[in-house]
Design a protein around this motif. Structure first.
Motif, PDB file in Angstrom:
ATOM      1  N   VAL A  83      -2.325   1.626  -4.441  1.00 45.56           N
ATOM      2  CA  VAL A  83      -1.169   2.025  -3.650  1.00 45.56           C
ATOM      3  C   VAL A  83      -0.926   0.973  -2.569  1.00 45.56           C
ATOM      4  O   VAL A  83      -1.792   0.727  -1.721  1.00 45.56           O
ATOM      5  CB  VAL A  83      -1.386   3.408  -3.003  1.00 45.56           C
ATOM      6  CG1 VAL A  83      -0.192   3.802  -2.134  1.00 45.56           C
ATOM      7  CG2 VAL A  83      -1.638   4.465  -4.076  1.00 45.56           C
ATOM      8  N   LEU A 126       0.014  -0.882   0.730  1.00 48.35           N
ATOM      9  CA  LEU A 126       0.056  -0.535   2.150  1.00 48.35           C
ATOM     10  C   LEU A 126       0.741  -1.682   2.891  1.00 48.35           C
ATOM     11  O   LEU A 126       0.086  -2.610   3.367  1.00 48.35           O
ATOM     12  CB  LEU A 126      -1.357  -0.314   2.706  1.00 48.35           C
ATOM     13  CG  LEU A 126      -2.206   0.775   2.042  1.00 48.35           C
ATOM     14  CD1 LEU A 126      -3.596   0.806   2.653  1.00 48.35           C
ATOM     15  CD2 LEU A 126      -1.542   2.153   2.151  1.00 48.35           C
ATOM     16  N   THR A 164      -4.124  -2.451   0.238  1.00 48.33           N
ATOM     17  CA  THR A 164      -3.893  -1.370  -0.723  1.00 48.33           C
ATOM     18  C   THR A 164      -4.879  -0.234  -0.473  1.00 48.33           C
ATOM     19  O   THR A 164      -5.935  -0.424   0.131  1.00 48.33           O
ATOM     20  CB  THR A 164      -4.062  -1.826  -2.192  1.00 48.33           C
ATOM     21  OG1 THR A 164      -5.390  -2.341  -2.365  1.00 48.33           O
ATOM     22  CG2 THR A 164      -3.035  -2.872  -2.585  1.00 48.33           C
ATOM     23  N   LEU A 165      -4.489   0.927  -0.961  1.00 46.23           N
ATOM     24  CA  LEU A 165      -5.402   2.068  -1.058  1.00 46.23           C
ATOM     25  C   LEU A 165      -5.751   2.259  -2.526  1.00 46.23           C
ATOM     26  O   LEU A 165      -4.872   2.217  -3.389  1.00 46.23           O
ATOM     27  CB  LEU A 165      -4.737   3.342  -0.531  1.00 46.23           C
ATOM     28  CG  LEU A 165      -5.483   4.647  -0.859  1.00 46.23           C
ATOM     29  CD1 LEU A 165      -6.617   4.868   0.121  1.00 46.23           C
ATOM     30  CD2 LEU A 165      -4.539   5.834  -0.878  1.00 46.23           C
ATOM     31  N   SER A 169      -6.267   4.833  -4.893  1.00 46.81           N
ATOM     32  CA  SER A 169      -6.145   6.265  -5.194  1.00 46.81           C
ATOM     33  C   SER A 169      -6.730   6.478  -6.585  1.00 46.81           C
ATOM     34  O   SER A 169      -6.328   5.814  -7.540  1.00 46.81           O
ATOM     35  CB  SER A 169      -4.683   6.702  -5.155  1.00 46.81           C
ATOM     36  OG  SER A 169      -4.556   8.052  -5.539  1.00 46.81           O
ATOM     37  N   GLY A 224      -1.996   7.417   0.239  1.00 45.99           N
ATOM     38  CA  GLY A 224      -1.240   6.331   0.855  1.00 45.99           C
ATOM     39  C   GLY A 224      -0.384   6.855   1.995  1.00 45.99           C
ATOM     40  O   GLY A 224      -0.285   8.066   2.238  1.00 45.99           O
ATOM     41  N   CYS A 280       4.590   3.128  -0.573  1.00 50.53           N
ATOM     42  CA  CYS A 280       3.409   3.855  -1.040  1.00 50.53           C
ATOM     43  C   CYS A 280       3.795   4.903  -2.081  1.00 50.53           C
ATOM     44  O   CYS A 280       3.111   5.066  -3.105  1.00 50.53           O
ATOM     45  CB  CYS A 280       2.704   4.531   0.136  1.00 50.53           C
ATOM     46  SG  CYS A 280       2.111   3.399   1.409  1.00 50.53           S
ATOM     47  N   ASP A 285      -3.258   6.652   5.895  1.00 49.05           N
ATOM     48  CA  ASP A 285      -3.206   5.903   4.638  1.00 49.05           C
ATOM     49  C   ASP A 285      -3.849   6.682   3.495  1.00 49.05           C
ATOM     50  O   ASP A 285      -3.730   6.287   2.331  1.00 49.05           O
ATOM     51  CB  ASP A 285      -3.844   4.519   4.783  1.00 49.05           C
ATOM     52  CG  ASP A 285      -5.282   4.550   5.264  1.00 49.05           C
ATOM     53  OD1 ASP A 285      -5.587   5.357   6.160  1.00 49.05           O
ATOM     54  OD2 ASP A 285      -6.102   3.752   4.772  1.00 49.05           O
TER      55      ASP A 285
END
Length: 323
Positions: free
Chosen positions: A11, A13, A20-21, A23, A38, A44, A72
């Motif tokens: 995801v 950011l 990024t996240l 997930s 996110g 996101c 986030d």
């Protein structure tokens, strides 16, 4: 990977050093669990829902788990709520988040930072661009609140919820005991070091964090999936490295206190080495300066509890001396 199938949705950011996240989706024929969302912003949302669609998830067979209160990880929770998707998260962080929405937690923190030497004008500047506040869920979201040790059932997969305070007061990781898989959230990251800051109602975040690392070390873990950056590495070696990082950071801050007795936490933070693209302290983005002071305070409070430094009031400010 299989047994169960685990997928990562990167995801985006935007304008954030985390980039990024990660997930994750635990997918079984009967049910799927999505872990973290996110920020509450369009970029996101596009990343997350593109990934969900590519996986062909049936939203009637999906649940969401949020590892901790940071925006986030929680920002898009209402995307799921409006679809009637069950949301699970830890009670401690959900209550803390509610206090930031319904109470005066932010103003209490800002008042404390001011007393720790943070210039008032910089606090105002920071608040105006704080991603945690700008891109948070718009209201206290409904969720099933979990305590340490409770379990979720995702199809035939048993998922244990483990409280790992430190990064936040109620941070939770997910552990699959049969598969020996850990979803570590922001508790253990491999390429960067989780920020350990201060929170209202928490006297010693760093002590909590170090204890949580030992709690996870006691588990048999075959694979770890962190919430940011890369996934490669031995989790036990990483725990040792994180503990060593904080030992070194404690010594660096203690040396700063020795060389600048009577300094505020804000002044001490400016004397410490940080990895912020080679910028000088005065050039730090407001968010990064806030995190740096928060981490400095967490280490100062730890040393205060250990009897290594003394915190005293001088006028309307707190200053620090060697014990």
């Amino acid at each position: 990977m299989d047994h169960p199938s685990i997928y990562r949705i990167p995801v985006e950011l935007p304008q954030n050093p985390l980039r990024t996240l990660n997930s994750y989706v635990i997918k079984t024929p009967e049910q799927s669990l999505i872990i973290d969302t996110g920020f509450n912003r369009p970029e996101c949302r596009a990343s997350l829902w593109t990934g969900i669609q590519e996986l062909g998830l049936n939203l009637k067979k999906v649940s969401l788990f949020l590892t901790h209160l940071h925006s986030d990880h929680t920002g898009l929770v209402y995307d799921f709520v409006k679809h009637g998707i069950p949301v699970y998260t830890g009670k401690i962080d959900h209550d803390y988040f509610a206090s930031t929405i319904l109470g005066d937690t932010w103003s209490i923190l800002e008042g404390l930072y001011c007393r720790e030497g943070y210039p008032a004008e910089e606090i105002v500047l920071q608040a105006s661009g704080n991603h945690a506040r700008l891109y948070a869920p718009k209201g206290v979201y409904p969720a099933t609140l979990l305590e340490d040790g409770e379990t979720l059932q995702v199809g035939a997969v048993t998922v244990q919820v483990i409280h790992t305070p430190g990064h936040t007061p109620g941070h939770m990781v997910l552990y699959l005991p049969e598969e020996q898989i850990l979803f570590s959230g922001d508790h253990i990251l491999f390429d960067i070091t989780p920020n350990i800051g201060i929170y209202t109602g928490v006297s010693d975040s760093l002590s909590n964090y170090l204890g949580s690392l030992e709690k996870i070390r006691s588990l048999p873990i075959r694979q770890t999936f962190p919430a940011h950056r890369g996934q490669q590495g031995d989790v036990y070696q990483r725990i040792d490295a994180l503990k060593e990082h904080h030992r070194c950071r404690l010594e660096e801050i203690f040396r700063a206190v020795q060389s600048m007795p009577g300094a505020t936490a804000y002044e001490l933070a400016g004397r410490i080495t940080w990895s912020v693209r080679g910028l000088k302290w005065e050039q730090f983005p407001p968010n990064q300066k806030w995190f740096a002071v928060s981490e400095t305070l967490a280490h100062l409070y730890y040393m205060q509890h250990q009897g290594r430094v003394v915190r005293r009031e001088v006028g309307d400010r707190f200053v620090y001396d060697p014990a």
